[in-house]
Design an enzyme around this catalytic site. Structure first.
Site, PDB file in Angstrom:
ATOM      1  N   HIS A  24      37.301 -38.119 124.204  1.00 51.16           N
ATOM      2  CA  HIS A  24      36.161 -38.794 123.571  1.00 51.16           C
ATOM      3  C   HIS A  24      34.944 -37.864 123.582  1.00 51.16           C
ATOM      4  O   HIS A  24      34.262 -37.699 122.558  1.00 51.16           O
ATOM      5  CB  HIS A  24      35.844 -40.091 124.327  1.00 51.16           C
ATOM      6  CG  HIS A  24      34.591 -40.765 123.869  1.00 51.16           C
ATOM      7  ND1 HIS A  24      34.601 -41.861 123.018  1.00 51.16           N
ATOM      8  CD2 HIS A  24      33.273 -40.514 124.129  1.00 51.16           C
ATOM      9  CE1 HIS A  24      33.356 -42.244 122.782  1.00 51.16           C
ATOM     10  NE2 HIS A  24      32.532 -41.438 123.454  1.00 51.16           N
ATOM     11  N   GLU A  25      34.690 -37.250 124.744  1.00 52.11           N
ATOM     12  CA  GLU A  25      33.545 -36.346 124.843  1.00 52.11           C
ATOM     13  C   GLU A  25      33.768 -35.080 124.021  1.00 52.11           C
ATOM     14  O   GLU A  25      32.808 -34.505 123.502  1.00 52.11           O
ATOM     15  CB  GLU A  25      33.271 -36.004 126.304  1.00 52.11           C
ATOM     16  CG  GLU A  25      32.930 -37.211 127.173  1.00 52.11           C
ATOM     17  CD  GLU A  25      31.791 -38.050 126.611  1.00 52.11           C
ATOM     18  OE1 GLU A  25      30.894 -37.478 125.954  1.00 52.11           O
ATOM     19  OE2 GLU A  25      31.801 -39.273 126.821  1.00 52.11           O
ATOM     20  N   HIS A  28      32.458 -35.497 120.653  1.00 54.23           N
ATOM     21  CA  HIS A  28      31.026 -35.222 120.496  1.00 54.23           C
ATOM     22  C   HIS A  28      30.741 -33.722 120.565  1.00 54.23           C
ATOM     23  O   HIS A  28      29.903 -33.198 119.831  1.00 54.23           O
ATOM     24  CB  HIS A  28      30.223 -35.917 121.606  1.00 54.23           C
ATOM     25  CG  HIS A  28      30.265 -37.411 121.557  1.00 54.23           C
ATOM     26  ND1 HIS A  28      29.959 -38.131 120.429  1.00 54.23           N
ATOM     27  CD2 HIS A  28      30.568 -38.333 122.526  1.00 54.23           C
ATOM     28  CE1 HIS A  28      30.062 -39.436 120.689  1.00 54.23           C
ATOM     29  NE2 HIS A  28      30.441 -39.572 121.956  1.00 54.23           N
TER      30      HIS A  28
END
Length: 446
Positions: A24-25, A28
């Site tokens: 998920h990170e 980003h």
């Protein structure tokens, strides 16, 4: 052995969630670096740093509390207007105003020479949206991949035409609802039992027609009430035939997934149909790729329903946790509850290993879809809150341009810090409630 299997199931899901958070990170991190934003940290967890290593301008590492992760980018907030042009900072009499000023000043203090065009707030709106949606979209991608592995690699549990049980007698729907479980002398013999069918037999034909599946067989049985028909079955590799007469009897109405339909008073809805008294075995049947996205869509719809009704769902969880009420198995759970379910699944030694692995993969896939939906909520500090702020800035600038007004500049997300902290406190309270409920009143799926 059961304890070991329970622990292995918990570890499997814990590792799956940890990897999902890390990716998920990454969702980003990658677009942020692609758009030249300076990223100072990529961390899994919160609190004190356990391990880290710097590569280039970014520190990668792990924190002590594995409750999430974050990517730290410079320039999340624009500078204070009072000091942006070298002026003297005015004092602020409001606590919230001071909070915003301090946050903006902290962001300014992190800047280094050369960061002037590498700050987050100066990016075009569409680039900021891509960065903030990168995390949730990564969870969606993981969910799709895991469901593809589940459906295409393992398959879904479906009823087959191999018999799991053969009833000795016919018990009507009303008798079953009244609690009758044993045959009595007054109950008529079940047609399948009279015809000599046994558990393990595979029905291949009914009424001189080939049987394509359990749903097809059930429909043919229902329509053949009162008629003597030929049933073809295979036992031990040898094909045989028998004559059978389905009885017209009262049976409960069920949905496609086997759930009994209830009326307004909570009683089973029944109908009179043909019945022979057999139950089917289930087996994993692989699905085509075309079934993956519909399955993901169904899961997203169910998760969205839970999120939309989250306040009421949390009230229900609290009532169950502090009373004798049962938990809703379709309600929200914490990671503790998810881990417990994983342990239960893994320790079911009577179920085939393949089925247990498939269920655990589906569980991790569902968690990723839940993370996708939850992070889209348009409230800070969630990703959806940053997206909403970027969209609002874009709308303000379009309106200003339309009416030939001065550009209002970047939207100051620091002004929403009080809301951010309030939402963060609510999220921590929600997590505490769910963890407590999952300990004292866990959801039981079996």
């Amino acid at each position: 052995m059961s304890v070991l299997l329970f622990i292995l199931g918990v570890l499997f899901v814990a590792a799956g969630i940890a990897v999902s958070i890390a990716l998920h990170e990454v969702g980003h991190l990658v677009p942020a670096k692609a758009f030249k934003v300076r990223v100072t940290q990529y961390m899994i967890g919160f609190g004190p740093t356990v391990f880290s290593r710097r590569r280039g301008e970014t520190e990668y590492g792990f924190k002590a509390l594995p409750l999430g992760g974050y990517v730290s980018m410079v320039g999340m907030f624009p500078p204070n207007q009072e000091t942006a042009d070298g002026g003297v900072r005015r004092s602020s009499t409001g606590m919230f105003q001071q909070l915003a000023l301090d946050a903006r000043q902290a962001e300014t203090d992190r800047l280094e020479p050369g960061d002037e065009d590498r700050v987050f707030y100066k990016l075009p709106v569409w680039k900021r949206i891509i960065i903030m949606l990168g995390g949730p979209l990564m969870n969606l991608l993981i969910g799709v991949v895991l469901f593809a592995v589940l459906l295409m690699g393992f398959g879904t549990a479906q009823s087959t035409t191999t018999l799991a049980s053969v009833s000795e007698c016919v018990v009507t729907g009303s008798q079953a609802a009244a609690g009758q479980a044993e045959c009595t002398d007054s109950d008529p013999a079940a047609p399948a039992h009279e015809a000599g069918l046994l558990p393990g037999d595979t029905i291949t034909g009914f009424d001189a027609k080939p049987v394509t599946g359990w749903a097809d067989l059930s429909e043919q049985i229902r329509e053949a009430a009162g008629r003597s028909v030929t049933v073809t079955y295979e036992r031990g590799g040898v094909e045989a035939e028998a004559t059978i007469t389905p009885l017209l009897t009262e049976r409960p109405v069920t949905t496609d997934d086997g759930t009994v339909v209830l009326d307004q008073n909570g009683n089973p809805v029944t109908q009179e149909v043909g019945f022979i008294g057999v139950g089917s075995q289930t087996a994993l049947v692989r699905q085509p790729a075309s079934e993956v996205l519909p399955m993901v869509g169904e899961n997203l719809q169910g998760i969205a329903g839970v999120v939309i009704n989250l306040p009421q769902r949390l009230v229900d969880v609290a009532q169950a946790a502090f009373s004798t009420e049962e938990r809703d198995p379709n309600g929200p759970m914490s990671v503790v509850g998810v881990g417990r379910i994983a342990g239960e699944i893994s320790s079911m030694e009577e179920a085939p290993v393949q089925n247990r692995i498939a269920t655990l993969i589906g569980l991790v896939g569902s968690v990723n879809l839940a993370l996708f939906v939850f992070n889209l909520i348009p409230l800070l500090p969630l990703d959806g809150g940053h997206v909403a702020g970027a969209l609002w800035e874009g709308l303000r600038r379009r309106i200003a341009k339309l009416f030939k007004r001065p550009d209002p500049g970047p939207f100051d997300m620091a002004k929403l810090l009080p809301v951010t902290y309030a939402v963060a406190v609510l999220l921590m309270g929600m997590s505490a409630l769910l963890i407590y409920a999952d300990i004292v009143k866990p959801v039981s799926l079996f």
